[in-house]
Design an enzyme around this catalytic site. Structure first.
Site: not given
Ligand code: COA
Length: 260
Positions: A66, A112, A115, A135
């Site tokens: 999400a 999400g 999910e 989460e």
């Molecule tokens: N919500 C909003 N934005 C998200 C996102 C999410 N769940 N997951 C990734 N993004 C965005 C990042 O903020 C970034 O945006 P920006 O370039 O404007 O800063 C972009 O997507 C790229 O992500 P980034 O974190 O730079 O890539 P990465 O390769 O370093 O890491 C992940 C990849 C998936 C490990 C990392 O993005 C992450 O941990 N995301 C969240 C995962 C999460 O907790 N999901 C559950 C949410 S309930």
């Protein structure tokens, strides 16, 4: 409706839904969820659509969760509504869809995103996919059905391990524990999903719908799934698809199902 966050294409009776927010790793914001609800509801009514494949844009992510930026400031009540809407408007309608839905997991499927994949009927993952419910790292729990569907798919012990550690697992490990049905190379993912769907769509549509309902009934508290199966089995006898399937078998020819 104009779609700003989804790409939609109907090919060979399959609606391909690509979540298209690549710069945000296809994170599910409110607008994307609303578009998903609309696209799915529309597909359920559309006789040209036999099945649906959901995937993410680009080669890095299916859906990375999400959209965290949207739920940062929510209150208790707003948090509850946030979860409810995701459940009712997207995850549950996928889970209960009478048309088969496959998730083609082409990278990160987190929170999400996992999910969403778990609500689908079948999951096929590329070998670069990483799956998890992180989460608790945000002070939350999965809120789009993850605590329930993960336990149903992999058992309580493994579900708790994944949710409590917030670990991401690789596609191969997801396959070992039954979280995904199949793992293929990145290059083969879409063709494999398409092929699996074509095989399913060659079967009787009314039977597909009945099978999904009966299997889903096994998960509903207070519903006797065996009774649902008996009922659905009986109903099949009253369909043209059943008559056609049996006739085709006896006449040693390919069945030509109409979904009636
Ligand atoms: N919500 C909003 N934005 C998200 C996102 C999410 N769940 N997951 C990734 N993004 C965005 C990042 O903020 C970034 O945006 P920006 O370039 O404007 O800063 C972009 O997507 C790229 O992500 P980034 O974190 O730079 O890539 P990465 O390769 O370093 O890491 C992940 C990849 C998936 C490990 C990392 O993005 C992450 O941990 N995301 C969240 C995962 C999460 O907790 N999901 C559950 C949410 S309930």
């Amino acid at each position: 409706m104009t779609y700003e966050n989804l790409l939609l294409e109907i090919k060979d009776r399959v609606l391909w839904i690509t979540i298209n927010r690549e710069s945000k790793l296809n994170a599910l914001n409110k607008a994307t969820l609303a578009e998903l609800h609309f696209a799915l509801s529309d597909a359920f009514q559309n006789p040209e659509v036999g099945g649906i494949i959901i995937t993410g844009a680009g080669s890095k992510a299916f859906v990375a969760g999400a959209d965290i930026s949207e739920f940062a400031g929510l209150s208790l009540d707003e948090g509850r509504v946030f979860a409810q809407e995701g459940h009712h408007k997207v995850m549950d309608i996928i889970h209960n869809s009478e048309k088969p839905i496959i998730a083609a997991i082409n990278g990160f499927a987190l929170g999400g995103g996992l999910e969403l994949a778990m609500a689908c009927h079948i999951r096929i993952a590329a070998d670069n996919a990483k799956l998890g419910l992180p989460e608790v790292t945000l002070g939350l729990i999965p809120g789009y059905g993850g605590t329930q569907r993960l336990a149903q798919l992999v058992g309580r012990g493994r579900a708790l391990e994944l949710i409590l550690t917030a670990d991401m697992i690789a596609a191969e490990q997801a396959l070992q524990i039954g979280l995904v049905n199949q793992v293929v190379s990145q290059d083969d993912l879409m063709a494999t999903a398409a092929e699996k769907m074509q095989k399913i769509l060659s079967r009787a549509p009314v039977a597909l719908a009945a099978a999904i309902q009966a299997v889903n009934a096994s998960l509903v508290d207070g519903v006797n799934g065996f009774e649902v199966e008996i009922d659905q089995f009986g109903r099949c006898f009253d369909t043209e698809d059943f008559k056609e399937g049996v006739a085709a078998f006896l006449e040693k020819r390919k069945a030509n199902f109409t979904g009636k």
